[in-house]
Design a protein around this motif. Sequence first.
Motif, PDB file in Angstrom:
ATOM      1  N   ALA A 191       0.845  -1.262   0.089  1.00  0.00           N
ATOM      2  CA  ALA A 191       0.113  -0.083  -0.092  1.00  0.00           C
ATOM      3  C   ALA A 191       0.939   1.358  -0.153  1.00  0.00           C
ATOM      4  O   ALA A 191       0.631   2.151  -0.709  1.00  0.00           O
ATOM      5  N   LEU A 192       1.945   1.053   0.852  1.00  0.00           N
ATOM      6  CA  LEU A 192       2.788   2.319   0.671  1.00  0.00           C
ATOM      7  C   LEU A 192       3.483   2.550  -0.882  1.00  0.00           C
ATOM      8  O   LEU A 192       3.594   3.710  -1.084  1.00  0.00           O
ATOM      9  N   ARG A 193       3.900   1.510  -1.345  1.00  0.00           N
ATOM     10  CA  ARG A 193       4.535   1.670  -2.747  1.00  0.00           C
ATOM     11  C   ARG A 193       3.297   2.292  -3.585  1.00  0.00           C
ATOM     12  O   ARG A 193       3.661   2.937  -4.506  1.00  0.00           O
ATOM     13  N   GLU A 194       2.004   1.540  -3.452  1.00  0.00           N
ATOM     14  CA  GLU A 194       1.040   2.051  -4.155  1.00  0.00           C
ATOM     15  C   GLU A 194       0.814   3.873  -4.167  1.00  0.00           C
ATOM     16  O   GLU A 194       0.757   4.559  -4.985  1.00  0.00           O
ATOM     17  N   LEU A 195       0.827   4.095  -2.981  1.00  0.00           N
ATOM     18  CA  LEU A 195       0.702   5.544  -2.526  1.00  0.00           C
ATOM     19  C   LEU A 195       1.794   6.527  -3.055  1.00  0.00           C
ATOM     20  O   LEU A 195       1.691   7.503  -3.646  1.00  0.00           O
ATOM     21  N   VAL A 196       3.088   6.131  -2.959  1.00  0.00           N
ATOM     22  CA  VAL A 196       4.126   6.696  -3.436  1.00  0.00           C
ATOM     23  C   VAL A 196       4.401   6.760  -4.893  1.00  0.00           C
ATOM     24  O   VAL A 196       4.237   7.743  -5.660  1.00  0.00           O
ATOM     25  N   LEU A 197       4.472   5.668  -5.437  1.00  0.00           N
ATOM     26  CA  LEU A 197       4.584   5.515  -6.899  1.00  0.00           C
ATOM     27  C   LEU A 197       3.444   5.802  -7.771  1.00  0.00           C
ATOM     28  O   LEU A 197       3.568   6.333  -9.016  1.00  0.00           O
ATOM     29  N   THR A 198       2.229   5.782  -7.264  1.00  0.00           N
ATOM     30  CA  THR A 198       0.996   5.736  -7.991  1.00  0.00           C
ATOM     31  C   THR A 198       0.377   7.251  -7.650  1.00  0.00           C
ATOM     32  O   THR A 198       0.059   7.886  -8.652  1.00  0.00           O
ATOM     33  N   ARG A 199       0.136   7.618  -6.413  1.00  0.00           N
ATOM     34  CA  ARG A 199      -0.703   8.695  -6.209  1.00  0.00           C
ATOM     35  C   ARG A 199       0.252   9.804  -5.942  1.00  0.00           C
ATOM     36  O   ARG A 199      -0.218  10.994  -6.634  1.00  0.00           O
ATOM     37  N   LEU A 200       1.247   9.860  -5.323  1.00  0.00           N
ATOM     38  CA  LEU A 200       2.235  11.044  -5.100  1.00  0.00           C
ATOM     39  C   LEU A 200       2.943  11.433  -6.446  1.00  0.00           C
ATOM     40  O   LEU A 200       2.946  12.513  -6.951  1.00  0.00           O
ATOM     41  N   GLN A 201       3.470  10.676  -7.117  1.00  0.00           N
ATOM     42  CA  GLN A 201       4.316  10.694  -8.331  1.00  0.00           C
ATOM     43  C   GLN A 201       3.339  11.205  -9.591  1.00  0.00           C
ATOM     44  O   GLN A 201       3.969  11.760 -10.293  1.00  0.00           O
ATOM     45  N   ALA A 202       1.949  10.985  -9.161  1.00  0.00           N
ATOM     46  CA  ALA A 202       1.210  11.322 -10.495  1.00  0.00           C
ATOM     47  C   ALA A 202       0.601  12.891 -10.376  1.00  0.00           C
ATOM     48  O   ALA A 202      -0.122  13.495 -10.940  1.00  0.00           O
ATOM     49  N   ILE A 203       1.114  13.459  -9.021  1.00  0.00           N
ATOM     50  CA  ILE A 203       0.536  14.978  -8.700  1.00  0.00           C
ATOM     51  C   ILE A 203       1.701  15.860  -9.753  1.00  0.00           C
ATOM     52  O   ILE A 203       2.889  15.831  -9.454  1.00  0.00           O
ATOM     53  N   PRO A 204       1.163  16.536 -10.625  1.00  0.00           N
ATOM     54  CA  PRO A 204       1.910  17.177 -11.779  1.00  0.00           C
ATOM     55  C   PRO A 204       3.111  18.192 -10.829  1.00  0.00           C
ATOM     56  O   PRO A 204       4.353  18.224 -11.372  1.00  0.00           O
ATOM     57  N   GLU A 205       2.745  18.730  -9.945  1.00  0.00           N
ATOM     58  CA  GLU A 205       3.902  19.706  -9.347  1.00  0.00           C
ATOM     59  C   GLU A 205       4.857  18.772  -8.236  1.00  0.00           C
ATOM     60  O   GLU A 205       5.575  19.646  -7.854  1.00  0.00           O
ATOM     61  N   VAL A 206       4.795  17.556  -8.067  1.00  0.00           N
ATOM     62  CA  VAL A 206       5.648  16.823  -7.292  1.00  0.00           C
ATOM     63  C   VAL A 206       6.766  16.376  -8.348  1.00  0.00           C
ATOM     64  O   VAL A 206       6.653  15.585  -9.457  1.00  0.00           O
ATOM     65  N   LEU A 207       8.019  17.190  -8.027  1.00  0.00           N
ATOM     66  CA  LEU A 207       9.163  16.842  -9.021  1.00  0.00           C
ATOM     67  C   LEU A 207       9.824  15.516  -8.628  1.00  0.00           C
ATOM     68  O   LEU A 207      10.439  14.934  -9.499  1.00  0.00           O
TER      69      LEU A 207
END
Length: 187
Positions: free
Chosen positions: A154-170
């Motif tokens: 679930a942590l992997r999904e949160l970071v790799l899918t949800r967080l990194q999908a936010i356009p402003e997150v570099l």
Amino acid sequence: MTPEQMADSPDESLPPRAEGRAAPRAGTTAASRPEGGIPPRPLDAIDQDILQMLQADGRASIRSVAERVHVSRANAYARINRLVEDGVIRGFGARVDHERAGHGTSAYVTLKIVQNSWRTVREQLRQLPGASHIALVGGDFDVLLLVHTPDNRALRELVLTRLQAIPEVLSTRTLLVFEEEDLEPQG
């Protein structure tokens, strides 16, 4: 638990309200007031003692608070209401053992974000499942996010899918928490 609920505990009677002073509305905090509102009043030693006591036990009754800080119940009630109205006390809650609550994986995630995108990113981070704390910081990264998830998947999904999908997150960096402990207020 609100001051009103504290006063409604079995050993308490509701202290009288100051004339002309309305009860704070649920969810009203300094953060919900308009920009440029009246700054909070300075805190004295009694206010500091009340804060320390409520941090240690948010379920403390008005009576026990009053006895501990040596003021009347009405005074304790009025002070707690003022601390809530001024946004010093943002709420009352429970300290949760995340592992026992089914969220055995915790991590701090650092984020580098596009300049001037904090407000947009913050709103998106608030929507993340398991997000527990969000801070805009200075240093090698811009945002520090604490998350609690059921497991590493679930942590992997949160970071790799949800967080990194936010356009402003570099970029992100994940720091897995092996053990954590909430510090109790010094008393």
